[in-house]
Design a protein around this motif. Sequence first.
Motif, mmCIF file in Angstrom:
data_model
loop_
_atom_site.group_PDB
_atom_site.id
_atom_site.type_symbol
_atom_site.label_atom_id
_atom_site.label_comp_id
_atom_site.label_asym_id
_atom_site.label_seq_id
_atom_site.Cartn_x
_atom_site.Cartn_y
_atom_site.Cartn_z
ATOM 1 N N LEU A 3 5.698 -75.160 -94.526
ATOM 2 C CA LEU A 3 6.793 -74.518 -93.663
ATOM 3 C C LEU A 3 6.815 -73.148 -94.078
ATOM 4 O O LEU A 3 7.292 -72.142 -93.040
ATOM 5 C CB LEU A 3 8.021 -75.377 -93.589
ATOM 6 N N ASN A 4 7.009 -72.764 -95.216
ATOM 7 C CA ASN A 4 7.085 -71.364 -95.640
ATOM 8 C C ASN A 4 6.065 -70.544 -95.144
ATOM 9 O O ASN A 4 5.839 -69.375 -94.919
ATOM 10 C CB ASN A 4 7.312 -71.363 -97.235
ATOM 11 N N GLN A 5 4.738 -71.169 -95.180
ATOM 12 C CA GLN A 5 3.683 -70.543 -94.831
ATOM 13 C C GLN A 5 3.576 -70.399 -93.415
ATOM 14 O O GLN A 5 3.012 -69.195 -92.656
ATOM 15 C CB GLN A 5 2.346 -71.264 -95.087
ATOM 16 N N VAL A 6 3.981 -71.140 -92.279
ATOM 17 C CA VAL A 6 4.252 -71.214 -91.070
ATOM 18 C C VAL A 6 5.273 -69.832 -90.769
ATOM 19 O O VAL A 6 5.016 -69.124 -89.997
ATOM 20 C CB VAL A 6 4.555 -72.257 -90.441
ATOM 21 N N LYS A 7 6.297 -69.621 -91.596
ATOM 22 C CA LYS A 7 7.268 -68.890 -91.311
ATOM 23 C C LYS A 7 6.852 -67.475 -91.732
ATOM 24 O O LYS A 7 7.217 -66.271 -91.129
ATOM 25 C CB LYS A 7 8.498 -69.330 -92.215
ATOM 26 N N THR A 8 5.863 -67.245 -92.458
ATOM 27 C CA THR A 8 5.388 -65.941 -92.918
ATOM 28 C C THR A 8 4.412 -65.373 -91.893
ATOM 29 O O THR A 8 3.567 -66.082 -91.474
ATOM 30 C CB THR A 8 4.649 -66.207 -94.189
ATOM 31 N N PRO A 9 4.919 -64.170 -91.252
ATOM 32 C CA PRO A 9 3.921 -63.478 -90.224
ATOM 33 C C PRO A 9 2.517 -63.302 -90.550
ATOM 34 O O PRO A 9 2.234 -62.967 -91.593
ATOM 35 C CB PRO A 9 4.855 -62.201 -89.971
ATOM 36 N N VAL A 10 1.622 -63.505 -89.804
ATOM 37 C CA VAL A 10 0.322 -63.391 -90.040
ATOM 38 C C VAL A 10 -0.191 -62.070 -89.520
ATOM 39 O O VAL A 10 0.303 -61.639 -88.445
ATOM 40 C CB VAL A 10 -0.718 -64.444 -89.378
ATOM 41 N N LYS A 11 -0.750 -61.190 -90.263
ATOM 42 C CA LYS A 11 -1.032 -59.841 -90.096
ATOM 43 C C LYS A 11 -1.944 -59.678 -88.721
ATOM 44 O O LYS A 11 -2.951 -60.357 -88.645
ATOM 45 C CB LYS A 11 -1.823 -59.351 -91.102
ATOM 46 N N ASN A 12 -1.635 -58.854 -87.722
ATOM 47 C CA ASN A 12 -2.262 -58.774 -86.583
ATOM 48 C C ASN A 12 -2.449 -59.923 -85.770
ATOM 49 O O ASN A 12 -3.151 -60.152 -84.891
ATOM 50 C CB ASN A 12 -3.615 -58.370 -86.764
ATOM 51 N N ALA A 13 -1.469 -60.898 -85.851
ATOM 52 C CA ALA A 13 -1.354 -62.123 -84.935
ATOM 53 C C ALA A 13 -1.087 -61.835 -83.618
ATOM 54 O O ALA A 13 -0.120 -60.914 -83.441
ATOM 55 C CB ALA A 13 -0.345 -62.874 -85.734
ATOM 56 N N ILE A 19 8.528 -67.385 -82.913
ATOM 57 C CA ILE A 19 8.790 -68.593 -83.981
ATOM 58 C C ILE A 19 8.533 -69.882 -83.435
ATOM 59 O O ILE A 19 8.930 -70.894 -84.164
ATOM 60 C CB ILE A 19 10.281 -68.013 -84.718
ATOM 61 N N GLN A 20 7.763 -70.066 -82.453
ATOM 62 C CA GLN A 20 7.759 -71.438 -81.741
ATOM 63 C C GLN A 20 6.976 -72.322 -82.917
ATOM 64 O O GLN A 20 7.664 -73.526 -83.096
ATOM 65 C CB GLN A 20 6.736 -70.955 -80.752
ATOM 66 N N TYR A 21 5.974 -72.068 -83.486
ATOM 67 C CA TYR A 21 5.333 -72.937 -84.193
ATOM 68 C C TYR A 21 6.179 -73.303 -85.622
ATOM 69 O O TYR A 21 6.120 -74.249 -85.837
ATOM 70 C CB TYR A 21 4.011 -72.441 -84.723
ATOM 71 N N THR A 115 11.029 -76.438 -70.552
ATOM 72 C CA THR A 115 10.215 -76.711 -71.664
ATOM 73 C C THR A 115 10.595 -75.852 -72.630
ATOM 74 O O THR A 115 10.695 -74.554 -72.917
ATOM 75 C CB THR A 115 8.746 -76.780 -71.523
ATOM 76 N N ILE A 116 10.767 -76.746 -74.025
ATOM 77 C CA ILE A 116 11.023 -76.033 -75.169
ATOM 78 C C ILE A 116 9.905 -75.159 -75.581
ATOM 79 O O ILE A 116 10.116 -74.052 -76.141
ATOM 80 C CB ILE A 116 11.667 -76.929 -76.387
ATOM 81 N N PHE A 117 8.767 -75.999 -76.008
ATOM 82 C CA PHE A 117 7.646 -75.191 -76.653
ATOM 83 C C PHE A 117 6.447 -75.104 -75.445
ATOM 84 O O PHE A 117 6.093 -76.229 -74.818
ATOM 85 C CB PHE A 117 7.055 -76.204 -77.559
ATOM 86 N N PHE A 118 5.952 -74.130 -75.237
ATOM 87 C CA PHE A 118 5.182 -73.695 -73.950
ATOM 88 C C PHE A 118 4.032 -72.650 -74.462
ATOM 89 O O PHE A 118 4.221 -71.844 -75.325
ATOM 90 C CB PHE A 118 5.844 -73.284 -72.779
ATOM 91 N N GLN A 119 2.837 -72.693 -73.784
ATOM 92 C CA GLN A 119 1.788 -71.674 -74.002
ATOM 93 C C GLN A 119 2.340 -70.461 -73.162
ATOM 94 O O GLN A 119 3.121 -70.530 -72.408
ATOM 95 C CB GLN A 119 0.542 -72.305 -73.664
ATOM 96 N N HIS A 120 1.512 -69.465 -73.493
ATOM 97 C CA HIS A 120 1.967 -68.092 -72.717
ATOM 98 C C HIS A 120 1.593 -68.287 -71.153
ATOM 99 O O HIS A 120 2.088 -67.350 -70.574
ATOM 100 C CB HIS A 120 1.072 -66.884 -73.323
ATOM 101 N N GLU A 121 0.562 -68.952 -70.760
ATOM 102 C CA GLU A 121 0.511 -69.183 -69.299
ATOM 103 C C GLU A 121 1.299 -70.146 -68.583
ATOM 104 O O GLU A 121 0.959 -70.466 -67.508
ATOM 105 C CB GLU A 121 -0.994 -69.838 -69.046
ATOM 106 N N ASP A 122 2.722 -70.201 -69.199
ATOM 107 C CA ASP A 122 3.558 -71.147 -68.643
ATOM 108 C C ASP A 122 3.049 -72.639 -68.381
ATOM 109 O O ASP A 122 3.245 -73.334 -67.470
ATOM 110 C CB ASP A 122 3.877 -70.649 -67.224
ATOM 111 N N ARG A 131 -2.828 -78.953 -83.251
ATOM 112 C CA ARG A 131 -3.419 -79.535 -84.408
ATOM 113 C C ARG A 131 -4.481 -78.443 -85.269
ATOM 114 O O ARG A 131 -4.400 -78.301 -86.300
ATOM 115 C CB ARG A 131 -4.493 -80.798 -83.895
ATOM 116 N N GLU A 132 -5.057 -77.608 -84.390
ATOM 117 C CA GLU A 132 -5.709 -76.704 -84.698
ATOM 118 C C GLU A 132 -5.080 -75.595 -85.745
ATOM 119 O O GLU A 132 -5.708 -75.201 -86.774
ATOM 120 C CB GLU A 132 -6.679 -76.082 -83.722
ATOM 121 N N TYR A 133 -3.977 -75.176 -85.322
ATOM 122 C CA TYR A 133 -3.040 -74.105 -85.840
ATOM 123 C C TYR A 133 -2.588 -74.919 -87.249
ATOM 124 O O TYR A 133 -2.614 -74.211 -88.116
ATOM 125 C CB TYR A 133 -1.863 -73.869 -84.792
ATOM 126 N N PHE A 134 -2.240 -76.182 -86.781
ATOM 127 C CA PHE A 134 -1.505 -76.731 -88.345
ATOM 128 C C PHE A 134 -2.772 -76.894 -89.277
ATOM 129 O O PHE A 134 -2.426 -76.484 -90.567
ATOM 130 C CB PHE A 134 -1.392 -78.393 -87.804
#
Length: 205
Positions: A3-13, A19-21, A115-122, A131-134
Amino acid sequence: MFLNQVKTPVKNAKYAHSIQYYVLFTLIAITGLRIGEALALTWDDINLKNGELTVDKTLVYPLNTQPYISTPKTQSSYRTIKLDDHTVTLLKKHRVNRNEVVLMYTNYVQPDDNTIFFQHEDKWLKTNVVREYFKEVCKRANLPVLSPHALRHSHAVHLLEAGVNIKYVSERLGHSSIKTTADTYLHVTKKIEDQAMEMYLRYVK
């Protein structure tokens, strides 16, 4: 560590401000929700004042087919889960953050259905994308590459090892029976039984 890794911003993300994930994975880790149950959640399902979350649906995302909302896996999957104060605070931050993200990125569209969790295309967040992000996070953290289900599994193990009643754990996970929980976490329950016997023997000696 995960979870700490998820919280850490990825450069050029692409959507670094979101903070959704982090919220999604924290919620699964703290509640033991199935991934489909978490992705189907709307703000109407969460009572932030009382710190409760209601599960009454799941997101089904068949391969090469349109996603749809369905009933939970079993009748016992209908349940209300108590939330801790940290998770409630995090959900409040997420509600603010997602509004900021919509304003910050021009291609981010606010969903109409709350919806609480959604993609950028609504659209609903895709289970395969999650799963891939995980997996990516696991690699960044030098952890075994697992699936989000590992968070649900860890939640159950932590509860059982903490000495929580197995009936409560079964109900929190939405299992069809206590036997399902006991069979799934046999290695944990066996360890607890051995510890209980040791405690008993020390008591009677």
